[in-house]
Design an enzyme around this catalytic site. Structure first.
Site, PDB file in Angstrom:
ATOM      1  N   LYS A 129     -24.601   4.102 -55.123  1.00 56.27           N
ATOM      2  CA  LYS A 129     -24.455   2.907 -54.281  1.00 56.27           C
ATOM      3  C   LYS A 129     -25.422   1.821 -54.744  1.00 56.27           C
ATOM      4  CE  LYS A 129     -24.558   1.668 -49.343  1.00 56.27           C
ATOM      5  NZ  LYS A 129     -24.775   2.187 -47.979  1.00 56.27           N
ATOM      6  N   SER A 142     -21.244   1.421 -44.652  1.00 52.34           N
ATOM      7  CA  SER A 142     -21.392   0.480 -45.719  1.00 52.34           C
ATOM      8  C   SER A 142     -21.176   1.104 -47.104  1.00 52.34           C
ATOM      9  CB  SER A 142     -22.780  -0.159 -45.680  1.00 52.34           C
ATOM     10  OG  SER A 142     -23.775   0.831 -45.762  1.00 52.34           O
ATOM     11  N   SER A 164     -23.364   5.101 -42.307  1.00 49.30           N
ATOM     12  CA  SER A 164     -22.762   4.491 -43.487  1.00 49.30           C
ATOM     13  C   SER A 164     -22.275   5.422 -44.580  1.00 49.30           C
ATOM     14  CB  SER A 164     -23.745   3.484 -44.102  1.00 49.30           C
ATOM     15  OG  SER A 164     -23.854   2.374 -43.244  1.00 49.30           O
TER      16      SER A 164
END
Lengths: 474, 90
Positions: free
Chosen positions: A78, A153, A177
């Site tokens: 990420k 996210s 997330s």
């Protein structure tokens, strides 16, 4: 041709060690698939240009007889975790050209194992969001229905695994997330106990809530990644030792606690409730006993999360001011430099949360909001201690609804409600996992659903055991 | 909350907003505060959390760290003699 769809980390390890294919061939297979799908799905913000070189290094290690669980395995990271010498931007304009000056501890550990890093994945800007719609670089699409969000996210990291663009990935989980997008896209999303995995090198959002999470196709793979990155780190003062918490073993007659009043509440979709009830029956078939539990202040947990997290985030994001790195807009004096840089660099959701955080921490409001929220948080922590005396794990749906259509939720609070089941684990610090639990048919498409399990502090092993059992009967 | 409150917060947070952004944020903030206001009605006892206390400070000795000084220096918007240069503060 390597069949990426049926491949798992475990299978790939065997194949690599048995010389069925090389790390370079494996990496190339993923690069080809990324070329096919990334434009449409918008998973990777950057695919590294040295992937094959990394794979070559792994192949040399394999030839030398080395074998680590993740040697030669292609992973996605990420865009909030620092890899030295590589761009990292938190999907924000304010860090668009920023290059990391050091490796995050989790990256150091993965490098030692000879992991192949495919690239950095899309996220909501500064990990603020539940859909990846808040990225400054476009939304990531749900591979099950590309008109819908992937969740967030960690949308990019999750879709990387769901769409076979990586064999596993790392995300970050501050309020859900890693778990919520996993539920939306049919992956396993694991959040360790707070402090179990080092946050050194993770771009901070809510420092008392952030965890680096693991995303994979199944529980076994998620555990392989978790084992590789876990451990006490002197560079993270909140990381704990192996002996801080007792270890838990799955026992006969496991008791599953379910906060039915929250599960049956109004905002939860009927199909989610139906799927959850089916999952409960499956758990019962495993010999698990169900128990209704009541947790004080559980219904207000989301509200206090949205006081504590913006407060911490507004503090953490103060450093992005154009002074030492990142976007720098020139004003006529220092104050103007700050105002212009932040004015241009931060997106809408980020501004909302910074302003909200500033408000709840400001003079006259601190005690009423932040002070009170922390007091409620302490009650929640004590409540979890209390209920875990009579039960072994807690089960809820991961998310109250399926993935929504891109652009459908324009009211910020409506997106926040997606976190209703996930935030408590971050508030209290316990480990939690989302396991795929089925599908819901919506407009002719099958949209994934997830079940969430939470365990006491330090009881990750229990979650892996339960997750594996559930996968066998779902 | 009023527009001037949004302006005040933006000022504290050092974010420049144009008039339209201020209005839009005001609407957002009003909606958000409506939601988090629930906390006012909650009665909480003052519970002391259980702390596990241990020392995380290290000794003040030189320890090698793996980071790139070059990358840090390269990314300073303005430098002079390897120092970070900023506009005057006082």
């Amino acid at each position: 041709m390597i069949d990426l769809k049926s491949l798992t980390i475990k299978k790939a390890r065997l194949a690599l060690d048995n010389k069925e294919f090389t790390a370079v061939e494996l990496a190339q297979a993923y690069l080809d698939e990324i070329k096919n799908k990334n434009n449409e799905l918008n998973v990777y913000l950057e695919v590294y240009d040295d992937v094959l070189e990394q794979a070559q290094v792994a192949d040399v290690m394999i030839k030398d007889g080395k074998s680590f669980p993740l040697l030669g395995i292609p992973l996605a990271i990420k865009d909030v975790i620092l890899i030295k010498g590589r761009h990292v931007s938190s999907a924000s304009k304010i860090l668009e050209n920023y290059i990391a000056s050091y490796d995050a501890t989790v990256i150091e550990k993965l490098k030692k194992q000879g992991v192949v890093f495919l690239g950095r994945t899309n996220t909501d800007e500064f990990a603020m969001g539940g859909s990846t719609e808040n990225s400054a670089y476009g939304v990531t699409k749900n591979p099950y229905d590309t008109s819908r969000v992937a969740g967030g996210s960690s949308g990019g990291s999750v879709v990387a695994v769901a769409a076979n663009l990586a064999l596993g990935s790392l995300g970050s989980d501050t309020g859900g997330s890693v778990r919520e997008p996993s539920a939306f896209c049919g992956t396993v999303g694991f959040k360790p106990t707070y402090g179990r995995v080092s946050r050194h090198g993770l771009i901070a959002m809510g420092s008392s809530l952030d965890c680096i999470g693991q995303i994979a196709k199944n529980t076994e793979d998620a555990k392989i990644i978790f084992d590789a990155v876990t451990g006490h780190d002197p560079m993270d003062s909140t990381s704990f030792n192996d002996d801080t918490y007792p270890s838990y073993k799955e026992k006969k007659d496991m008791v599953v606690g379910i906060p039915w009043s929250l599960v049956n509440s109004e905002g939860v979709d009927a199909k989610v409730k139906e799927n959850f009830n089916q999952s409960i029956k499956k758990l019962e078939s495993l010999g698990f006993k169900m128990k209704d539990i009541s947790i004080k202040n559980l219904d207000i947990a989301l509200a206090i999360y949205y006081i504590i997290m913006p407060a911490e985030a507004s503090t953490n994001l103060a450093r992005f001011d154009g002074v030492r790195y990142g976007l720098h807009k020139d004003g006529s004096n220092l104050l103007e430099d700050y105002m212009l840089t932040k004015g241009v660099g931060f997106g809408k959701e980020v501004r909302r949360r910074i302003l909200l955080g500033t408000y709840v921490l400001s003079h006259g409001y601190y005690d009423a909001y932040y002070g009170k929220a922390q007091a409620v948080r302490n009650v929640l922590i004590k409540e979890f201690d209390r209920v875990f005396k009579d039960i072994d794990i807690i089960a809820t749906p991961t998310a109250p609804f399926v993935a929504w259509k891109i652009g459908e939720k324009s009211d910020p609070v409506s997106v926040w409600l997606a976190d209703i089941f996930t935030i408590t684990a971050n508030m209290v610090g316990v480990p939690a996992v989302s396991i795929p639990s089925g599908f819901s048919e919506v407009e002719g498409k099958n949209l994934p659903l997830g079940i969430q399990f939470m365990a006491p502090h330090g009881a990750e092993d229990l979650l892996f055991e339960v997750g594996k059992k559930f996968e066998e009967v779902r | 909350m009023e527009l001037k409150d949004v302006e005040n917060l933006a000022n504290l947070a050092r974010i420049e907003l144009d008039e339209e952004e201020k209005k839009s944020l005001l609407t957002d903030m009003q909606g958000i505060l409506e939601y988090v206001k629930q906390i006012e009605s909650v009665e909480v006892e003052d519970i002391e959390p259980d702390y596990k206390v241990h020392n995380v400070w290290r000794e003040d000795t030189l320890e090698p760290r793996n980071f790139s000084k070059e990358l840090i220096l390269e990314q300073f918007p303005d430098t002079q003699d390897n120092f970070l240069k900023v506009k005057k503060i006082l």
